[in-house]
Design an enzyme around this catalytic site. Structure first.
Site, PDB file in Angstrom:
ATOM      1  N   HIS A  17       0.840  -1.203   0.000  1.00 27.99           N
ATOM      2  CA  HIS A  17       0.000   0.000   0.000  1.00 27.99           C
ATOM      3  C   HIS A  17       0.874   1.251   0.000  1.00 27.99           C
ATOM      4  CE1 HIS A  17      -3.075  -2.587   2.368  1.00 27.99           C
ATOM      5  NE2 HIS A  17      -3.614  -2.376   1.185  1.00 27.99           N
ATOM      6  N   LYS A  41     -15.983  -3.589  10.694  1.00 33.49           N
ATOM      7  CA  LYS A  41     -16.359  -4.476  11.802  1.00 33.49           C
ATOM      8  C   LYS A  41     -15.707  -5.860  11.715  1.00 33.49           C
ATOM      9  CE  LYS A  41     -20.950  -4.320  11.701  1.00 33.49           C
ATOM     10  NZ  LYS A  41     -21.372  -3.142  10.924  1.00 33.49           N
ATOM     11  N   ARG A  90      -2.121  -5.690  -8.655  1.00 36.29           N
ATOM     12  CA  ARG A  90      -1.073  -6.656  -8.353  1.00 36.29           C
ATOM     13  C   ARG A  90      -0.937  -7.711  -9.432  1.00 36.29           C
ATOM     14  NH1 ARG A  90      -3.502  -7.094  -2.449  1.00 36.29           N
ATOM     15  NH2 ARG A  90      -5.250  -6.560  -3.751  1.00 36.29           N
ATOM     16  N   SER A 127      -3.088  -7.608   2.874  1.00 36.65           N
ATOM     17  CA  SER A 127      -3.206  -7.534   4.330  1.00 36.65           C
ATOM     18  C   SER A 127      -3.618  -8.866   4.946  1.00 36.65           C
ATOM     19  CB  SER A 127      -4.221  -6.464   4.723  1.00 36.65           C
ATOM     20  OG  SER A 127      -3.837  -5.219   4.221  1.00 36.65           O
TER      21      SER A 127
END
Ligand code: ADP
Length: 159
Positions: A17, A41, A90, A127
């Site tokens: 990122h 959440k 990517r 991530s």
């Protein structure tokens, strides 16, 4: 003033990122890194933690700021005078989804999407994979900024 956004969930921000954010900051007058609050959440880090980490790792970039959005990204863009969305690509697997989003966002609000090719050093990086490796004790020091690594360790030792 040419203002762009780098949107994402950033749960947490990785070196991949950051590479896109840095490169975007060299090309545009202002970059707003925006965290989509809609799905926060379900992640590992809270919205506030994600924003804090992003602010820390972009502190040396004077034309970058961090914000959040709820609802449609194009509404945020309209409200902030943003002319384009910058996304990192990517692999071919990113392409279909990103193309669809880009075309929809143009259709909704005539907001352009600019694609940047991922740095090959980070093109395998996402991530969720970082969290998975860290969870099983793998070394992620070269994949995330030091402050993120610290917080990741804190989360995993607390759980
Ligand atoms: P992820 O969970 O896959 O890391 P995000 O939703 O946080 O995804 O990603 C936000 C944006 O950053 C997306 O445009 C994505 O393509 C881009 N991005 C994510 N990881 C990388 C990377 N390693 N290299 C380049 N761009 C990336």
């Amino acid at each position: 003033m040419h203002r762009v956004v780098c949107p994402g969930s950033f749960d947490p921000v990785t070196n991949g990122h950051l590479d896109i954010i840095r490169r975007a900051a060299r090309l545009h007058d202002e970059v707003i890194v925006v965290v989509g609050a809609n799905l926060v959440k379900h992640g590992m880090f809270s919205l506030e933690e994600r924003l804090t980490m992003l602010a820390e790792v972009t502190r040396d970039l004077p034309n970058v700021r961090v914000d959040k959005f709820t609802g449609l990204l194009v509404e945020f863009c309209r409200g902030q005078g943003v002319s384009a969305i910058v996304k990192g690509l990517r692999a071919v697997s990113d392409f279909e989804y990103e193309m669809e989003m880009a075309q929809m966002n143009y259709r909704l609000a005539e907001v352009e999407t600019l694609f940047m090719s991922a740095n090959p050093l980070y093109s395998f990086l996402r991530s969720s994979l970082v969290k998975e490796i860290a969870r099983y004790g793998g070394d992620v020091t070269s994949l995330v900024p030091a402050v993120v690594h610290e917080r990741l360790r804190g989360k995993l030792t607390a759980s």
